[in-house]
Scaffold this active site. Sequence first.
Site, PDB file in Angstrom:
ATOM      1  N   ASP A 108      40.456  43.981  37.244  1.00 15.22           N
ATOM      2  CA  ASP A 108      40.421  42.553  36.944  1.00 15.22           C
ATOM      3  C   ASP A 108      39.938  41.773  38.090  1.00 15.22           C
ATOM      4  O   ASP A 108      39.563  40.614  38.242  1.00 15.22           O
ATOM      5  CB  ASP A 108      41.928  41.927  36.479  1.00 15.22           C
ATOM      6  N   GLY A 139      51.774  29.146  39.663  1.00 15.87           N
ATOM      7  CA  GLY A 139      49.893  28.708  39.596  1.00 15.87           C
ATOM      8  C   GLY A 139      49.561  28.012  40.894  1.00 15.87           C
ATOM      9  O   GLY A 139      48.553  27.609  41.063  1.00 15.87           O
ATOM     10  N   GLY A 162      44.721  37.485  32.956  1.00 13.43           N
ATOM     11  CA  GLY A 162      44.053  36.035  32.922  1.00 13.43           C
ATOM     12  C   GLY A 162      44.134  35.369  34.439  1.00 13.43           C
ATOM     13  O   GLY A 162      44.935  35.565  35.272  1.00 13.43           O
TER      14      GLY A 162
END
Length: 531
Positions: free
Chosen positions: A277, A143, A107
């Site tokens: 991905d 992040g 993700g």
Amino acid sequence: MTISAVPLHQATFHNSFVDELRGDKLLDNSPRQVPGYHYSRTAPTVVPDPHLLAWSEEMAAFLGVARPPERGPGADILAGNLVTETMKPFAARYGGHQFGSWAGQLGDGRAMSLGELTATDGTPWELQLKGAGPTPYSRRADGRAVLRSSVREFLCSEAMHHLGVPTTRALSLAATGDQVVRDMFYDGNARPEPGAVVARVAPTFVRFGSFQLLAALGEIDNLQALADYVLRRYFPELGAPSPEVYVRWFVEVCRRTAVMVAHWQSVGFVHGVLNTDNMSILGLTIDYGPYGWLEPYDPDWTPNTTDFGGRRYAFGQQPRIGLWNLMALAQALGPLLPDPQVLRPLLDEYAATFNATYRQLMARKLGLATLSEPDYALLEALPAALQAAEADMTLFFRGLSEAVPALLQGNEQEATDTLLTDACYTAPNTAEHALLRAWLAQYVQRLRQEIPEPAAIRENMLAANPKYVLRNYLAQQVIEAAEAGDLVPLHRLQQVLKTPFTEQPGHDDLAAKRPEWARDKPGSATLSCSS
């Protein structure tokens, strides 16, 4: 009709991914598994001093948005400090194979999309912030992104576009004013670095892994919903979703992926981390991390230290890995079809398209109108000759373009000597050059069969062989200057890379052979997945 640019903070965003697919609405950025959804709603984390560092005028003009001041609402959006009323930020859920092993849920761990802007041609383009804070998919990470990696992604996205390579784009590079701790080579030497955010742009950031995770977990309803969404919005010419259309769609994804990889091979680009991905469903180069250009030519070269053991993603392996990743996608799409085996023979489209596209691109680089079957042996012999001479691929083809008139007018010896001296990392007139000299003699014989005048062949070749590419040592010099507060080298390099096929007086130093100091320097020769 002229469309006036609007300030970014006044632009209207649309949110098809959020509105049409199943989402986890819980605004909880803590790392967790998110079963049953396509995305999670997120919110960027506020930073202390958001300000604009670089801007893509071309991308902005296409999107119809105005360049914002260095500080203000526009910069706040681009660094993650402002979410406007029409935005619905989200992080996408996907999985993937990493270095050949299934990794489960991955993700958007340091990316979140703000929504879609309607470009001046009426098409939707998703605006995504990379480095805007944690999401449920961040696992153990923060992040965030550092200036080092953000400069590389911003510059390369736009450089590849101007080279004619299918790619995602970048709109801006913004500083955050905070420090982010990173261990560049995972060797225990973590240090604080300046934080930054790249605003990257694509019609969609859906990946092969987006389908893989849903199939692996048996979420067939979600799998079909995602496939139908992608078909309706990005492949409408194929028809309304159905098993027959899924098959035609897979063929088109194979074709686009092959075209992309052929372009990489023609310019000497190494992606560095071709996990499933990191494969766009639209056939676009995506996720610029430990990439590089061949200096010198070596099919076994990868800039990615994480891949040094197996060299799975080395330059010469990229066509094979493209096929491997498509096989993984075929397996993921199998549950949508009455007979999943129907997709296997369709993988042949990848090989056929890759070969045709690569030969077409190489014919242009060599100044040949077409490549016929007798020419294939000449083309196939070139890589070994380039490797033996340690030729810089970019310099060799650019120099070959310039040398054509002399080669065709009887000055072969002098022209060949100059070309090999300028383009090769081995010493002039050594045994390592023998293969390339022999190849050049055969090439000149073939070139004499072309109809155009030497000057016309030269011009055509110059338009196909770039003088300027984003060499890693150039990127590293720009990064070091930017970290010291000097943005002039960044803006200069960005400007030069907009016209890579054009002579640009005063900028020849940006087309120079890799200097000796850069041979082993971290950031210039070696990078990692955190780069």
